[in-house]
Design an enzyme around this catalytic site. Sequence first.
Site, PDB file in Angstrom:
ATOM      1  N   LYS A  58       0.809  -1.221   0.000  1.00 23.80           N
ATOM      2  CA  LYS A  58       0.000   0.000   0.000  1.00 23.80           C
ATOM      3  C   LYS A  58       0.844   1.274   0.000  1.00 23.80           C
ATOM      4  O   LYS A  58       0.431   2.308  -0.503  1.00 23.80           O
ATOM      5  CB  LYS A  58      -0.930   0.007   1.209  1.00 23.80           C
ATOM      6  CG  LYS A  58      -2.036  -1.045   1.156  1.00 23.80           C
ATOM      7  CD  LYS A  58      -3.058  -0.722   0.099  1.00 23.80           C
ATOM      8  CE  LYS A  58      -4.192  -1.739   0.066  1.00 23.80           C
ATOM      9  NZ  LYS A  58      -5.046  -1.557  -1.116  1.00 23.80           N
TER      10      LYS A  58
ATOM     11  N   SER B 177       1.761  -9.693  -0.504  1.00 31.34           N
ATOM     12  CA  SER B 177       1.446  -8.257  -0.531  1.00 31.34           C
ATOM     13  C   SER B 177       1.623  -7.569   0.814  1.00 31.34           C
ATOM     14  O   SER B 177       1.793  -6.361   0.878  1.00 31.34           O
ATOM     15  CB  SER B 177       0.034  -8.054  -1.052  1.00 31.34           C
ATOM     16  OG  SER B 177      -0.876  -8.811  -0.275  1.00 31.34           O
TER      17      SER B 177
ATOM     18  N   GLU C  75      -9.487   6.093   2.995  1.00 34.64           N
ATOM     19  CA  GLU C  75     -10.312   5.050   3.593  1.00 34.64           C
ATOM     20  C   GLU C  75      -9.395   3.892   3.927  1.00 34.64           C
ATOM     21  O   GLU C  75      -8.311   3.766   3.340  1.00 34.64           O
ATOM     22  CB  GLU C  75     -11.386   4.599   2.605  1.00 34.64           C
ATOM     23  CG  GLU C  75     -10.942   3.531   1.590  1.00 34.64           C
ATOM     24  CD  GLU C  75      -9.871   4.005   0.613  1.00 34.64           C
ATOM     25  OE1 GLU C  75      -9.695   5.222   0.456  1.00 34.64           O
ATOM     26  OE2 GLU C  75      -9.203   3.130   0.001  1.00 34.64           O
TER      27      GLU C  75
END
Lengths: 259, 380
Positions: free
Chosen positions: B67, B362, B89
């Site tokens: 991210k 991830s 968010e």
Amino acid sequence: MISRIKEKFRELKEKKKKAFIPYIMAGDPSLENTRDIVQMLEECGADIVELGVPFTDPLADGPTIQMASERALKAGITLKKVISFVKDLRQGTRIPLVLMTYYNPVFKYGEENFVRDAKDAGVDGVIIPDLPPDEAGNLIRSSKKASLDTIFLLAPTSTSERIKKVAKASRGFIYYVSVTGITGSRLLLDGSIETLISEIRKYTDKPIAVGFGVSTPEEASAVSKVSDGVIVGSAIVKRLHGSHDDLKRYIISLRGAIQ
Amino acid sequence: MPALKELEEAFFQSKQDKEFQKELSHLQKTYIGRPTPLYFARRFTEYLGGAKIYLKREDLAHTGAHKINNAIGQTLLAKKMGKTRVIAETGAGQHGVAAATGAALIGLECEIYMGTEDMKRQALNVFRMRLLGAKVIEVPVGSQTLKDAINEALRDWTTNVRTTHYILGTVFGPHPFPVMVRDFQSVIGKEAKKQILDAEGRIPDYLIACVGGGSNAIGLFHAFLLPYVSRPTSNVKMIGVEAGGEGIETGKHAARFAGGSLGVFQGCKSYLLQDDDGNVLGTHSVSAGLDYASIGPEHPYLRDKGIIQYTYATDAEALAAFELLSKIEGITPALESAHALAEVVKLAPTLSQKEIIIVNLSGRGDKDVQHVARIKGIDL
């Protein structure tokens, strides 16, 4: 065929009056209740009634209408049910009715089926806050054919390019969102609404109604002086669950303020 | 609309802007810690007894997940646009932590929207965001998960659009978000392609990634697609793994391809879990990051072209993979990534030892340890 909405604005213009457009969520808390409220709104002098269609993710709405939406969904209200409710309602009233719905229910219903069924039921116009005119080509075309008015939104941040596009795509009236934000936000009466509305008037002579954030009779009065109509939603929805007499007094005070 | 236009212009300008690109790649290297390793998982490979398995270690990126790649890119862009405040968010909390980190790095005010349900599941990340100076705003409406947090962030953005940039965390939402987030995440695949060529001298046979909104998957896959024609550069097969929750037949899942249909939601047209009236259905997954009713619009596009295959892993399968990788490689994956690993567990034994799989790890699983303990009935 001239639309009921267009006719209403023409009639008001002749009388030098402004439109009072209350909004309520259909089916909050039941359709029987909504029927009574629509009747009361008409008796108290509403010019057009905006009926909300509940949706799980009402992006443009503040907490008041979000909660109304949740209540109506819980009562099992769907776009299909609202359309057949309008058909029923039409037996007893000629008041112009506008649906405010999000796009996905319309997409799922099928745009053409929606336009046909809404028009057949006696719906006069439709507002879809999450559908910009750029993406509404099909809906605009089929609504025009059926003479169902498509009402698009302008905001304080809209550029002149945007104003032109929205003015061209809108029929019935143009919905000017008085604040950047969601329904039920706080209105700022600092003259900016007047400035922006005169900017819009450079490009169109279609009626302009102002909504989002109008809650007191004083605000309604101020907004009506610079526009063609005033939309009041959250402030009414908030009072729907109190006493009927209080609501009626409030509606009458709004009507009185919008001249 | 004007805000999206402004963002689109700023984004495409930044792609040509040498200073911007220099600053971004400098931060990728010195702050995020890129390139992240491509690790050959020898024991995992031997245990499954089939294809060679490589892990793309996004869990080793700063803040512990992919991210950050997007968050740093977008905070830099926010600064360039002259915004003083960013909002985001978050579902699993990883994007919220990444956005808060970017804001702290650049010096911007930051507020994060998070569903009540997710705040419970990811209490650790809530604390981390606050530690980073961000304000975490609870979203108690709707299903109280990621989709509701996005609704709230979009409402905030329309209200404060003049001062605020919205750092959307995945390849979803209105244009230019899907293409912009893909662009910032495509560094994963670019590195992986170079690294596998160095290690094996050839392109892998399989790429596998979990798919919530779909940014880590697109990030890995994109470099293996030929530009503009969206065909794989070789015969590499790409598999996206959705959250099967308690099983498709129970209705408690977030497998949009297995259980959804076309819809228009939060600014884009894609697959959506919805009822017959177009209302959005509640979703379920053990992993907050995959617990979402829709999927980035490029995914159905690539699926319809037959380029990416989609499958799902259930909560139980993901939890098993979570434990397996911890024990056998000493790497605790995020529950999201554990869905991709669950697919590897099924697929690798059916392949020959000559075949190569790259799976996108991830994120790391530290944030999930408490949640997993709770599921196992262990009081920490």
